[in-house]
Write a protein that holds these residues in place. Structure first.
Motif, mmCIF file in Angstrom:
data_model
loop_
_atom_site.group_PDB
_atom_site.id
_atom_site.type_symbol
_atom_site.label_atom_id
_atom_site.label_comp_id
_atom_site.label_asym_id
_atom_site.label_seq_id
_atom_site.Cartn_x
_atom_site.Cartn_y
_atom_site.Cartn_z
ATOM 1 N N VAL A 134 -9.259 -5.314 -5.981
ATOM 2 C CA VAL A 134 -8.836 -4.254 -4.833
ATOM 3 C C VAL A 134 -10.274 -4.251 -4.275
ATOM 4 O O VAL A 134 -10.805 -4.701 -2.911
ATOM 5 N N LEU A 135 -11.247 -4.267 -4.522
ATOM 6 C CA LEU A 135 -13.054 -4.211 -4.294
ATOM 7 C C LEU A 135 -13.161 -5.424 -3.750
ATOM 8 O O LEU A 135 -13.816 -5.261 -2.154
ATOM 9 N N ARG A 136 -12.288 -6.780 -4.215
ATOM 10 C CA ARG A 136 -12.584 -7.676 -3.445
ATOM 11 C C ARG A 136 -12.319 -7.642 -2.018
ATOM 12 O O ARG A 136 -12.666 -8.458 -1.169
ATOM 13 N N MET A 137 -10.535 -7.652 -2.470
ATOM 14 C CA MET A 137 -10.032 -7.324 -0.994
ATOM 15 C C MET A 137 -10.466 -6.220 -0.220
ATOM 16 O O MET A 137 -10.753 -6.411 1.226
ATOM 17 N N LEU A 138 -10.661 -5.201 -0.174
ATOM 18 C CA LEU A 138 -12.130 -4.529 0.914
ATOM 19 C C LEU A 138 -13.466 -5.112 1.243
ATOM 20 O O LEU A 138 -13.094 -4.933 2.571
ATOM 21 N N ARG A 139 -13.604 -5.426 0.676
ATOM 22 C CA ARG A 139 -14.963 -6.311 1.004
ATOM 23 C C ARG A 139 -14.999 -7.283 2.327
ATOM 24 O O ARG A 139 -15.638 -7.253 3.175
ATOM 25 N N THR A 140 -13.301 -8.561 1.274
ATOM 26 C CA THR A 140 -13.247 -9.298 2.384
ATOM 27 C C THR A 140 -13.025 -9.139 3.461
ATOM 28 O O THR A 140 -13.418 -9.508 5.064
ATOM 29 N N LEU A 145 -5.654 -3.402 6.974
ATOM 30 C CA LEU A 145 -6.544 -2.780 6.423
ATOM 31 C C LEU A 145 -7.730 -2.359 6.938
ATOM 32 O O LEU A 145 -7.641 -0.963 6.469
ATOM 33 N N SER A 146 -7.993 -2.444 8.001
ATOM 34 C CA SER A 146 -8.718 -1.455 8.811
ATOM 35 C C SER A 146 -8.288 -0.294 9.352
ATOM 36 O O SER A 146 -8.984 0.450 9.655
ATOM 37 N N GLU A 147 -6.834 -0.017 9.383
ATOM 38 C CA GLU A 147 -6.350 1.256 9.554
ATOM 39 C C GLU A 147 -6.724 1.944 8.591
ATOM 40 O O GLU A 147 -6.442 3.254 8.659
ATOM 41 N N VAL A 152 0.700 -0.575 0.380
ATOM 42 C CA VAL A 152 0.092 0.145 -0.189
ATOM 43 C C VAL A 152 0.895 1.329 0.326
ATOM 44 O O VAL A 152 1.578 1.393 0.528
ATOM 45 N N SER A 153 -0.061 2.522 -1.188
ATOM 46 C CA SER A 153 0.800 3.604 -1.082
ATOM 47 C C SER A 153 0.229 4.419 -0.051
ATOM 48 O O SER A 153 -0.910 4.277 -0.536
ATOM 49 N N LEU A 154 0.622 5.115 1.163
ATOM 50 C CA LEU A 154 -0.398 6.069 1.552
ATOM 51 C C LEU A 154 0.478 7.196 2.321
ATOM 52 O O LEU A 154 2.034 7.567 1.808
ATOM 53 N N PRO A 155 -0.283 8.427 2.086
ATOM 54 C CA PRO A 155 0.782 9.715 2.597
ATOM 55 C C PRO A 155 2.096 9.611 4.002
ATOM 56 O O PRO A 155 2.016 8.575 4.608
ATOM 57 N N ALA A 156 2.686 9.985 3.791
ATOM 58 C CA ALA A 156 4.323 9.933 4.336
ATOM 59 C C ALA A 156 3.577 10.056 6.218
ATOM 60 O O ALA A 156 4.701 9.771 7.145
ATOM 61 N N ASP A 157 2.933 11.195 6.122
ATOM 62 C CA ASP A 157 2.313 11.521 7.796
ATOM 63 C C ASP A 157 1.099 10.806 8.039
ATOM 64 O O ASP A 157 0.047 10.770 8.933
ATOM 65 N N HIS A 158 1.091 9.426 7.111
ATOM 66 C CA HIS A 158 -0.962 9.048 8.150
ATOM 67 C C HIS A 158 0.196 8.291 9.290
ATOM 68 O O HIS A 158 1.067 7.734 9.129
ATOM 69 N N PRO A 159 -1.041 8.292 9.861
ATOM 70 C CA PRO A 159 -0.450 7.653 11.492
ATOM 71 C C PRO A 159 -0.641 6.222 10.739
ATOM 72 O O PRO A 159 0.388 5.623 11.754
ATOM 73 N N ALA A 160 -0.593 5.275 9.929
ATOM 74 C CA ALA A 160 -0.323 4.132 9.801
ATOM 75 C C ALA A 160 0.965 3.364 9.527
ATOM 76 O O ALA A 160 1.372 2.759 9.775
ATOM 77 N N ARG A 187 4.296 0.698 2.495
ATOM 78 C CA ARG A 187 3.891 -0.200 3.416
ATOM 79 C C ARG A 187 3.836 -1.741 3.535
ATOM 80 O O ARG A 187 2.496 -1.794 2.156
ATOM 81 N N ARG A 188 3.683 -2.773 3.880
ATOM 82 C CA ARG A 188 3.739 -4.131 3.640
ATOM 83 C C ARG A 188 1.735 -3.901 4.341
ATOM 84 O O ARG A 188 1.534 -4.017 4.919
ATOM 85 N N LEU A 189 0.841 -5.358 4.142
ATOM 86 C CA LEU A 189 -0.479 -4.634 3.819
ATOM 87 C C LEU A 189 -0.053 -6.243 4.539
ATOM 88 O O LEU A 189 -0.458 -7.482 4.407
ATOM 89 N N HIS A 190 -0.645 -6.167 6.395
ATOM 90 C CA HIS A 190 -1.523 -7.629 6.946
ATOM 91 C C HIS A 190 -1.424 -8.777 6.053
ATOM 92 O O HIS A 190 -2.998 -8.785 5.670
ATOM 93 N N GLY A 191 -1.081 -10.699 6.168
ATOM 94 C CA GLY A 191 -1.846 -11.011 5.505
ATOM 95 C C GLY A 191 -1.337 -11.697 4.227
ATOM 96 O O GLY A 191 -2.122 -12.188 3.668
ATOM 97 N N ASP A 192 -1.202 -10.471 3.281
ATOM 98 C CA ASP A 192 -0.850 -10.505 1.754
ATOM 99 C C ASP A 192 -2.170 -10.618 1.199
ATOM 100 O O ASP A 192 -2.238 -11.628 0.641
ATOM 101 N N PRO A 193 -3.107 -9.700 1.173
ATOM 102 C CA PRO A 193 -4.336 -9.910 1.000
ATOM 103 C C PRO A 193 -4.211 -9.701 -0.563
ATOM 104 O O PRO A 193 -5.589 -10.538 -1.381
#
Length: 317
Positions: free
Chosen positions: A207-213, A186-188, A170-178, A254-260
């Motif tokens: 991606v939609l399937r990953m998020l819905r799961t 993913l819950s974060e 996952v690519s996210l802003p550098a100041d993201h809490p996660a 960052r890596r995603l927990h569980g490599d979904p």
């Protein structure tokens, strides 16, 4: 003033480097000259293309629209020049197609060192590239198959697996809490907007399937890779990214927990001989970028330790 390809190339350089100073150095011009050129381009187009701050230059909404049209034109011009020079030199041409990958530049460089002069066709659609191989428009294609969304492989096309499963990060802003941890759940990211390029075969559905799961139903926006990177940097969205993606000062990986979510990396050609001629160079180039990506290197080393086997790419020193 009439816009020329050099003007579009300058806009792309400014966007890619995030700085007039760095862009000028990349283009081999003086910064005042580039600043003047940018003002003239903006006057011609009727609005500001970049917001200038102490942190650098970021595309405005108008700038993102212009860049989305400029990049393909610059790429096509580069391909035209490359193909014309190869034809003028009378050398053999190796017609390569590829989806986006950081391994691409190293692959092309190695092929040239081995006296193979490649031309390049980029496309976000792996299926389109496979059809071009089958039709004889390309000699070889390097493509990504998104997990759960099999590619349509035409008759007469041979495949060779480079990496059986590359996890998507996952690519996210550098100041993201996660970003405080090396692995993100993913819950974060439940409250974030996501952006996905729906023109990439299978990616939007995956991606939609990953998020819905994961029980999430966030707002999902549509955008190409370059627009997505700009919006991640400004804190607007998060997105999935290739494991070889490098972090930047304004963007974390960052890596995603569980490599979904994962992708399979494939090389396609019409014959096994064609695959034999280009596969070693691609494998070396991929290993190189895997070493350079901190999050991916760590993932590979941990995977090898847990399984007691070699990592899924050539051994990392």
């Amino acid at each position: 003033m009439e816009l020329e390809i050099r003007h579009l190339r300058a806009l792309c350089a400014i966007a890619d480097t995030g700085s007039l100073h760095r862009a000028a150095r990349q283009l081999g011009v003086a910064q005042p000259s580039l600043s003047t050129q940018l003002r003239r381009i903006e006057q011609e187009l009727g609005g500001e293309l970049f917001t200038r701050t102490r942190a650098g230059c970021r595309p405005t909404p108008l700038g993102r629209v212009v860049l989305s049209r400029a990049r393909p034109l610059v790429a096509e011009m580069r391909s035209l020049v490359t193909e014309a020079r190869a034809a003028a030199a009378g050398g053999p041409q190796l017609r390569i197609g590829s989806t986006a990958s950081r391994a691409l530049s190293g692959w092309l460089r190695r092929l040239r060192q081995r006296q193979q002069e490649p031309t390049l066709r980029m496309d976000v659609s792996a299926n389109a590239l496979l059809r071009m191989v089958a039709d004889g428009q390309l000699d070889v294609a390097f493509v990504h198959e998104v997990e759960g969304c099999p590619l349509r492989v035409p008759d007469g096309v041979c495949l060779r697996v480079l990496v059986d499963r590359e996890p998507q990060f996952v690519s996210l802003p550098a100041d993201h809490p996660a970003t405080a941890r090396p692995v993100v759940h993913l819950s974060e990211l439940a409250g974030d907007r996501w952006m996905v390029d729906e023109t990439v075969d299978g990616e939007f559905d995956a991606v939609l399937r990953m998020l819905r799961t994961a029980g999430l139903n966030p707002r999902v926006l549509h955008g190409d890779y370059h627009t997505t990177a700009s919006l991640v940097a400004t804190g607007e969205v998060v997105t999935v990214c290739q494991a070889t993606c490098l972090p930047r000062p304004e963007m974390a990986v960052r890596r995603l927990h569980g490599d979904p979510l994962g992708v399979r990396l494939l090389l396609a050609a019409r014959t096994e001989t064609d695959l034999d001629g280009v596969h070693p160079a691609l494998a070396e180039a991929y290993e190189e970028v895997a070493r350079q990506a901190p999050a991916y290197r760590e993932w590979l080393e941990q995977s090898a330790t847990k399984s007691g086997t070699n990592p899924p790419v050539p051994a990392l020193p």
